[in-house]
Scaffold this motif. Structure first.
Motif, PDB file in Angstrom:
ATOM      1  N   ASN A   1       1.012  -1.104   0.006  1.00  0.00           N
ATOM      2  CA  ASN A   1      -0.019   0.057  -0.123  1.00  0.00           C
ATOM      3  C   ASN A   1       1.079   1.230  -0.083  1.00  0.00           C
ATOM      4  OD1 ASN A   1      -1.508   2.313   1.078  1.00  0.00           O
ATOM      5  ND2 ASN A   1      -2.972   1.032   1.421  1.00  0.00           N
ATOM      6  N   PRO A   2       1.056   1.867  -1.026  1.00  0.00           N
ATOM      7  CA  PRO A   2       2.033   2.895  -1.284  1.00  0.00           C
ATOM      8  C   PRO A   2       1.958   4.239  -0.437  1.00  0.00           C
ATOM      9  CG  PRO A   2       0.559   3.107  -3.016  1.00  0.00           C
ATOM     10  CD  PRO A   2       0.094   1.984  -2.307  1.00  0.00           C
ATOM     11  N   VAL A   3       0.526   4.414   0.400  1.00  0.00           N
ATOM     12  CA  VAL A   3       0.152   5.515   0.978  1.00  0.00           C
ATOM     13  C   VAL A   3       0.865   5.078   2.436  1.00  0.00           C
ATOM     14  CG1 VAL A   3      -1.521   6.837   2.333  1.00  0.00           C
ATOM     15  CG2 VAL A   3      -1.527   6.194  -0.075  1.00  0.00           C
ATOM     16  N   LEU A   4       0.634   3.757   2.967  1.00  0.00           N
ATOM     17  CA  LEU A   4       1.056   3.426   4.202  1.00  0.00           C
ATOM     18  C   LEU A   4       2.517   3.376   4.194  1.00  0.00           C
ATOM     19  CD1 LEU A   4      -1.457   1.001   5.272  1.00  0.00           C
ATOM     20  CD2 LEU A   4      -1.387   2.800   6.118  1.00  0.00           C
ATOM     21  N   VAL A   5       3.286   2.528   3.307  1.00  0.00           N
ATOM     22  CA  VAL A   5       4.725   2.669   3.321  1.00  0.00           C
ATOM     23  C   VAL A   5       5.098   4.131   2.983  1.00  0.00           C
ATOM     24  CG1 VAL A   5       6.764   1.810   1.943  1.00  0.00           C
ATOM     25  CG2 VAL A   5       4.557   0.451   2.160  1.00  0.00           C
ATOM     26  N   ALA A   6       4.597   5.006   2.658  1.00  0.00           N
ATOM     27  CA  ALA A   6       5.093   6.397   2.565  1.00  0.00           C
ATOM     28  C   ALA A   6       4.965   7.080   3.789  1.00  0.00           C
ATOM     29  CB  ALA A   6       4.271   7.226   1.307  1.00  0.00           C
ATOM     30  N   GLN A   7       3.964   6.636   4.524  1.00  0.00           N
ATOM     31  CA  GLN A   7       3.789   7.361   5.767  1.00  0.00           C
ATOM     32  C   GLN A   7       4.723   6.709   6.713  1.00  0.00           C
ATOM     33  OE1 GLN A   7      -0.171   6.574   7.493  1.00  0.00           O
ATOM     34  NE2 GLN A   7       0.392   7.901   9.369  1.00  0.00           N
TER      35      GLN A   7
ATOM     36  N   ARG B   1       5.931   0.439  12.904  1.00  0.00           N
ATOM     37  CA  ARG B   1       6.062  -1.218  12.875  1.00  0.00           C
ATOM     38  C   ARG B   1       4.562  -1.828  12.614  1.00  0.00           C
ATOM     39  NH1 ARG B   1       9.243  -4.458  17.662  1.00  0.00           N
ATOM     40  NH2 ARG B   1      10.952  -3.957  16.132  1.00  0.00           N
ATOM     41  N   ALA B   2       3.505  -1.232  13.071  1.00  0.00           N
ATOM     42  CA  ALA B   2       2.185  -1.859  12.666  1.00  0.00           C
ATOM     43  C   ALA B   2       2.062  -1.812  11.003  1.00  0.00           C
ATOM     44  CB  ALA B   2       1.125  -1.107  13.313  1.00  0.00           C
ATOM     45  N   ILE B   3       2.463  -0.782  10.372  1.00  0.00           N
ATOM     46  CA  ILE B   3       2.390  -0.739   8.976  1.00  0.00           C
ATOM     47  C   ILE B   3       3.480  -1.906   8.381  1.00  0.00           C
ATOM     48  CG2 ILE B   3       3.083   0.408   7.103  1.00  0.00           C
ATOM     49  CD1 ILE B   3       2.277   2.972   8.481  1.00  0.00           C
TER      50      ILE B   3
END
Length: 218
Positions: A104-110, A180-182
């Motif tokens: 998920n690019p949004v989560l990895v970017a976050q 870490r959750a991501i």
């Protein structure tokens, strides 16, 4: 405390502007407006991190993922962070030909933005962002020269509401827990270790599917 203090600052500054604007100089008005923006931004970040952490840790539903390029995700994060890194302290090394990942690019970017924000906050020296591939995993490391985290604190810093009370920096202690959750939601891991010469190295490791998609650059 982490919500009440900034909220009180916003209310106090806004109230002063509303009731005493005519008595305040332009500099004083600008100072109060800057305080409102700063505290409201902090509140927004804490709220977003809290909601995201609750969502990731309290659901069995898989996150939406697609084939993504880590090079593009890193590039988008760095582009956004340039405003808070005017001296370009972040030095990146991203090799060509990296495999794609299911993410998920949004989560990895976050996740990456949180790690880099922390590095910029706690270290005055250059920060290295290094991407590498190996053993069916893709690794992204953020290396700083800040105060070295003791090994006996490694587990604790990833717990919600845990933070380095000696740093003098404000924070709700949610950023690393969310990171870490991501990582876990992607079947990956986020670890920290001492950096040779002082400082810390946070490494995100994500699994690489050996069956890369056809017709897409890899």
């Amino acid at each position: 405390h982490d919500l009440r203090t900034p909220m009180a600052a916003v209310v106090g500054a806004a109230s002063s502007l509303q009731t005493q604007r005519d008595k305040l100089s332009l500099d004083e008005q600008e100072r109060l407006l800057a305080s409102i923006v700063r505290e409201a931004t902090y509140l927004s970040t804490v709220t977003e991190n809290t909601l995201q952490l609750v969502q990731l840790t309290n659901t069995t539903q898989a996150i939406q993922r697609d084939w993504e390029s880590m090079e593009e995700i890193v590039g988008s994060v760095l582009a956004r962070l340039r405003a808070s890194d005017p001296t370009r302290r972040i030095k990146s090394r991203v090799p060509k030909g990296l495999p794609l990942i299911r993410a998920n690019p949004v989560l990895v970017a976050q996740l990456l933005a949180n790690l880099l924000d922390n590095a910029l906050k706690y270290s005055d020296a250059a920060i290295d962002l290094v991407v590498s591939a190996g053993h069916a995993m893709l690794h992204v490391s953020v290396k700083d020269r800040g105060d070295t985290i003791p090994a006996d604190r490694y587990a604790a810093i990833f717990e919600p509401y845990s933070r380095n009370d000696q740093s003098g920096q404000r924070g709700a202690g949610l950023g690393l827990a969310l990171c870490r959750a991501i990582a876990h939601s992607h079947g990956g891991e986020l670890d920290v270790r001492r950096r040779q010469g002082g400082g810390n190295c946070f490494t995100l490791s994500l699994p690489v599917d050996p069956q890369q998609p056809q017709g897409l650059p890899s």
